[in-house]
Design an enzyme around this catalytic site. Structure first.
Site, PDB file in Angstrom:
ATOM      1  N   GLY A 164      15.150  84.240  -9.463  1.00 12.89           N
ATOM      2  CA  GLY A 164      16.523  84.087  -9.966  1.00 12.89           C
ATOM      3  C   GLY A 164      16.485  83.641 -11.408  1.00 12.89           C
ATOM      4  O   GLY A 164      16.450  82.439 -11.686  1.00 12.89           O
ATOM      5  N   LEU A 165      16.456  84.618 -12.312  1.00 15.98           N
ATOM      6  CA  LEU A 165      16.266  84.269 -13.729  1.00 15.98           C
ATOM      7  C   LEU A 165      17.581  84.279 -14.500  1.00 15.98           C
ATOM      8  O   LEU A 165      17.657  84.753 -15.632  1.00 15.98           O
ATOM      9  CB  LEU A 165      15.227  85.200 -14.361  1.00 15.98           C
ATOM     10  CG  LEU A 165      13.855  85.176 -13.674  1.00 15.98           C
ATOM     11  CD1 LEU A 165      12.895  86.144 -14.356  1.00 15.98           C
ATOM     12  CD2 LEU A 165      13.268  83.763 -13.674  1.00 15.98           C
ATOM     13  N   GLY A 201      17.740  79.399 -13.901  1.00 16.71           N
ATOM     14  CA  GLY A 201      16.364  79.740 -13.541  1.00 16.71           C
ATOM     15  C   GLY A 201      15.469  79.852 -14.764  1.00 16.71           C
ATOM     16  O   GLY A 201      14.342  79.339 -14.779  1.00 16.71           O
ATOM     17  N   ASN A 246      23.186  75.224  -4.492  1.00 16.42           N
ATOM     18  CA  ASN A 246      24.100  74.352  -3.742  1.00 16.42           C
ATOM     19  C   ASN A 246      24.380  74.951  -2.374  1.00 16.42           C
ATOM     20  O   ASN A 246      25.516  75.301  -2.044  1.00 16.42           O
ATOM     21  CB  ASN A 246      25.411  74.174  -4.516  1.00 16.42           C
ATOM     22  CG  ASN A 246      25.262  73.211  -5.666  1.00 16.42           C
ATOM     23  OD1 ASN A 246      24.468  72.266  -5.619  1.00 16.42           O
ATOM     24  ND2 ASN A 246      26.020  73.432  -6.731  1.00 16.42           N
ATOM     25  N   SER A 284      20.649  68.983 -10.267  1.00 16.01           N
ATOM     26  CA  SER A 284      21.870  68.695 -11.032  1.00 16.01           C
ATOM     27  C   SER A 284      21.583  68.526 -12.508  1.00 16.01           C
ATOM     28  O   SER A 284      20.528  68.017 -12.890  1.00 16.01           O
ATOM     29  CB  SER A 284      22.541  67.429 -10.500  1.00 16.01           C
ATOM     30  OG  SER A 284      23.687  67.159 -11.279  1.00 16.01           O
ATOM     31  N   LYS A 338      22.935  66.299  -2.468  1.00 14.61           N
ATOM     32  CA  LYS A 338      23.525  67.007  -3.617  1.00 14.61           C
ATOM     33  C   LYS A 338      25.004  67.312  -3.353  1.00 14.61           C
ATOM     34  O   LYS A 338      25.832  67.250  -4.270  1.00 14.61           O
ATOM     35  CB  LYS A 338      22.752  68.298  -3.909  1.00 14.61           C
ATOM     36  CG  LYS A 338      23.352  69.150  -5.040  1.00 14.61           C
ATOM     37  CD  LYS A 338      23.363  68.396  -6.357  1.00 14.61           C
ATOM     38  CE  LYS A 338      23.873  69.100  -7.583  1.00 14.61           C
ATOM     39  NZ  LYS A 338      24.691  70.226  -7.556  1.00 14.61           N
ATOM     40  N   HIS A 391      26.784  64.194  -4.037  1.00 14.58           N
ATOM     41  CA  HIS A 391      26.781  64.041  -5.504  1.00 14.58           C
ATOM     42  C   HIS A 391      27.970  64.812  -6.088  1.00 14.58           C
ATOM     43  O   HIS A 391      28.722  64.313  -6.925  1.00 14.58           O
ATOM     44  CB  HIS A 391      25.458  64.574  -6.076  1.00 14.58           C
ATOM     45  CG  HIS A 391      25.461  64.815  -7.554  1.00 14.58           C
ATOM     46  ND1 HIS A 391      26.084  65.903  -8.131  1.00 14.58           N
ATOM     47  CD2 HIS A 391      24.939  64.111  -8.591  1.00 14.58           C
ATOM     48  CE1 HIS A 391      25.960  65.866  -9.445  1.00 14.58           C
ATOM     49  NE2 HIS A 391      25.256  64.776  -9.747  1.00 14.58           N
ATOM     50  N   ASN A 392      28.156  66.040  -5.625  1.00 16.41           N
ATOM     51  CA  ASN A 392      29.238  66.865  -6.158  1.00 16.41           C
ATOM     52  C   ASN A 392      30.610  66.335  -5.750  1.00 16.41           C
ATOM     53  O   ASN A 392      31.566  66.419  -6.525  1.00 16.41           O
ATOM     54  CB  ASN A 392      29.069  68.318  -5.717  1.00 16.41           C
ATOM     55  CG  ASN A 392      28.002  69.029  -6.532  1.00 16.41           C
ATOM     56  OD1 ASN A 392      27.094  68.404  -7.059  1.00 16.41           O
ATOM     57  ND2 ASN A 392      28.104  70.338  -6.632  1.00 16.41           N
ATOM     58  N   GLU A 440      31.245  63.722  -8.073  1.00 16.14           N
ATOM     59  CA  GLU A 440      31.555  64.404  -9.354  1.00 16.14           C
ATOM     60  C   GLU A 440      33.041  64.810  -9.402  1.00 16.14           C
ATOM     61  O   GLU A 440      33.733  64.571 -10.400  1.00 16.14           O
ATOM     62  CB  GLU A 440      30.637  65.629  -9.455  1.00 16.14           C
ATOM     63  CG  GLU A 440      30.876  66.567 -10.612  1.00 16.14           C
ATOM     64  CD  GLU A 440      29.951  67.810 -10.508  1.00 16.14           C
ATOM     65  OE1 GLU A 440      28.725  67.631 -10.432  1.00 16.14           O
ATOM     66  OE2 GLU A 440      30.465  68.946 -10.492  1.00 16.14           O
TER      67      GLU A 440
HETATM   68  C1  6PG Z   1      25.557  69.867 -11.096  1.00 15.66           C
HETATM   69  C2  6PG Z   1      26.901  70.464 -10.724  1.00 15.66           C
HETATM   70  C3  6PG Z   1      26.825  71.898 -10.330  1.00 15.66           C
HETATM   71  C4  6PG Z   1      28.168  72.486  -9.857  1.00 15.66           C
HETATM   72  C5  6PG Z   1      29.212  72.548 -10.909  1.00 15.66           C
HETATM   73  C6  6PG Z   1      30.446  73.345 -10.526  1.00 15.66           C
HETATM   74  O1  6PG Z   1      25.232  68.872 -10.472  1.00 15.66           O
HETATM   75  O2  6PG Z   1      24.877  70.376 -11.981  1.00 15.66           O
HETATM   76  O3  6PG Z   1      27.422  69.754  -9.636  1.00 15.66           O
HETATM   77  O4  6PG Z   1      25.909  71.990  -9.273  1.00 15.66           O
HETATM   78  O5  6PG Z   1      27.934  73.765  -9.428  1.00 15.66           O
HETATM   79  O6  6PG Z   1      29.596  71.283 -11.280  1.00 15.66           O
HETATM   80  O7  6PG Z   1      31.076  72.910  -9.373  1.00 15.66           O
HETATM   81  P1  6PG Z   1      32.559  73.387  -9.057  1.00 15.66           P
HETATM   82  O8  6PG Z   1      32.670  74.831  -9.483  1.00 15.66           O
HETATM   83  O9  6PG Z   1      32.761  73.265  -7.587  1.00 15.66           O
HETATM   84  O10 6PG Z   1      33.458  72.515  -9.862  1.00 15.66           O
END
Ligand code: 6PG
Length: 469
Positions: free
Chosen positions: A11-12, A16, A104, A130, A184, A187-188, A191
């Site tokens: 996955g480049l 990647g 993810n 992340s 993760k 984590h999101n 976020e």
């Molecule tokens: C990270 C982010 C990433 C995520 C984006 C978009 O840790 O680098 O969490 O993995 O894909 O933040 O997320 P959404 O499109 O759901 O806002």
């Protein structure tokens, strides 16, 4: 070019390509694979000044060039593509090889894939990565879960490429099965919460405080020097400085107010509901993205209803309160996410060490923040801490800022500024710290109409009453 390669990556895309260059920067040889010849060539060109990087579109050539046990990371979109890439690799792999899904992926998909590949003698890791494209290139936070023994093969590479906090790598083996993807996901979720809160404080500062974009830039930049220091506060300050390259003025004012999502925040919320863990700030952050998507309906409704004109505020005092309220609500969001992790760990047998998780979030990832050093210390001091609000070191931080959260929440309610994240963070705090809630009444109602029974405060047992109608 090398004959054999230490690390393979499928996955480049931007992530990647950046990740593989990071691996090569750290002294390992790395081989990339993508069906798209253009991406293969782009990597070969970009890595051209080193003999450490190569790429091919042919899966067999790719797999055969890797040293065993092969360490193959997938950075492809979550979903069916992961399964089809695995199927493409499988005929060429040997027992003991390692596949790492760095996307993810939903954690139950990871459990399914791990079990499927285990039968074939292949080790499968779900590893959250992340930090976006820059993080992948310069040092992400990596959250791997899977077989502990197999992790030893991956460890030197991940520790080298990950972000560092005071020299400590922002990667650690987190637990078996889907532990890495689960962490993760949360984590999101965090976020989403932090981003929603930041947008609310922006709204308050702009509408009530009357701050210009230049002042917003200065305010967030200043906050980023203090206890709110974090990646999200830092980029927020920079966003307010960005000029529009397609017209006059500032870019932020031209961006449509509809927030998209790929689903990880929603999954966090959904799974928290399944586990029975309250994460209201995260729930509402998802809901606000959903409300934001209803732009046309919002515009129609806006014309039907009046909105109060925000009452005058003392600007300096308002900015100071906003900083306190944001800090308070950030703490509540991390508290909710960590609480979810604590319970998920028991439910799914992840054996998570929350201090380790906070530790690897201190740099590299999107939710990195000065607060995470305090959170790490709180969990180091009390390994089985159920909630951050119970940590003695957090009591003063919360006591010193909750007043501002109350004041601003009240201001938003009176002046028609939606503060879903902040008000829910406050409600979470008030409810979690109440030894007595009015839900005795709900129990009475349930027993009244459905004979659902209730417990009592003064004696043991299960009770039912024939309520007088
Ligand atoms: C990270 C982010 C990433 C995520 C984006 C978009 O840790 O680098 O969490 O993995 O894909 O933040 O997320 P959404 O499109 O759901 O806002």
């Amino acid at each position: 070019m090398a004959d054999t390669y230490d690390f393979g990556l499928v996955g480049l895309g931007v992530m990647g390509r950046n990740f593989i260059l990071n691996v090569a920067d750290n002294g390992f040889t790395a081989f990339g694979n993508d069906l798209d010849e253009e991406k293969v060539n782009a990597l070969i060109q970009e890595g051209g000044n080193t003999d450490k990087v190569n790429a091919t579109s042919d899966v067999k050539t790719f797999v055969n060039a890797l040293t065993t046990p092969r360490k193959i990371m997938l950075l492809v979109p979550a979903g069916k593509i992961v399964d089809s890439v695995i199927e493409g690799l499988l005929p060429h792999l040997d027992q003991g090889d390692i596949i790492i899904d760095g996307g993810n992926s939903f954690f139950t998909d990871t459990d399914r894939r791990e079990a499927y590949l285990k039968e074939k003698g292949i080790n499968f890791f779900g590893a959250g990565v992340s930090g976006g494209a820059k993080g992948a290139r310069r040092g992400p936070s990596i959250m791997p879960g899977g077989s502990k023994e197999a992790y030893q093969h991956v460890k030197p590479i991940f520790e080298a490429v990950s972000a560092k906090y005071n020299g400590e790598p922002c990667v650690a083996y987190l637990g078996p099965k889907s532990a890495g993807n689960y962490v993760k996901m949360v984590h999101n979720g965090i976020e989403y919460g932090l981003m929603q809160l930041t947008s609310e404080i922006y709204d308050l500062l702009k509408k009530a405080g009357g701050l210009s974009n230049a002042e917003l830039h200065e305010t967030f930049a200043k906050w980023n020097q203090g206890r709110l220091q974090s990646f999200l506060v830092e980029i927020t300050s920079e966003i307010f400085e960005q000029k529009d390259d397609l017209g006059d003025g500032d870019l932020v004012d031209k961006i449509l107010d509809k927030a998209k999502q790929k689903g990880t925040g929603k999954w966090t919320s959904q799974n928290a509901m399944d586990l029975g863990i309250p994460v209201p700030t995260i729930d509402v952050a998802v809901s606000m993205r959903e409300i934001s998507a209803l732009k046309e309906e919002r515009t129609q409704a806006d014309a039907l209803y009046d909105r109060p004109t925000p009452s005058a505020v003392n600007k300096a005092d308002f900015i100071a309160k906003a900083e306190q309220a944001l800090y308070f609500a950030f703490i509540m969001t991390y508290a909710q996410g960590m609480h979810q992790l604590a319970d998920a760990s028991k439910e799914y047998g992840y054996e998570l060490e929350l201090g380790e998780i906070a530790k690897i979030w201190r740099a590299g990832c999107i939710i990195r923040a000065a607060l995470l050093a305090d959170i790490t210390n709180a969990y180091r001091a009390h390994e089985n801490l159920q909630n951050l609000l119970l940590a003695p070191t957090f009591v003063e931080k919360v006591k010193g800022t909750v007043g501002a959260a109350r004041e601003l929440t009240a201001y938003g309610a009176t002046n028609g500024i939606p503060l879903a994240g902040l008000s829910n963070a406050l409600t979470y705090f008030d409810a979690y710290t109440s030894s007595r809630l009015p839900l005795n009444l709900i129990q009475a109602q349930r027993d009244y109409f459905g004979s659902h029974t209730y417990e009592r405060v003064d004696r043991e047992g299960i009770f039912h009453t024939e309520w007088e109608e």
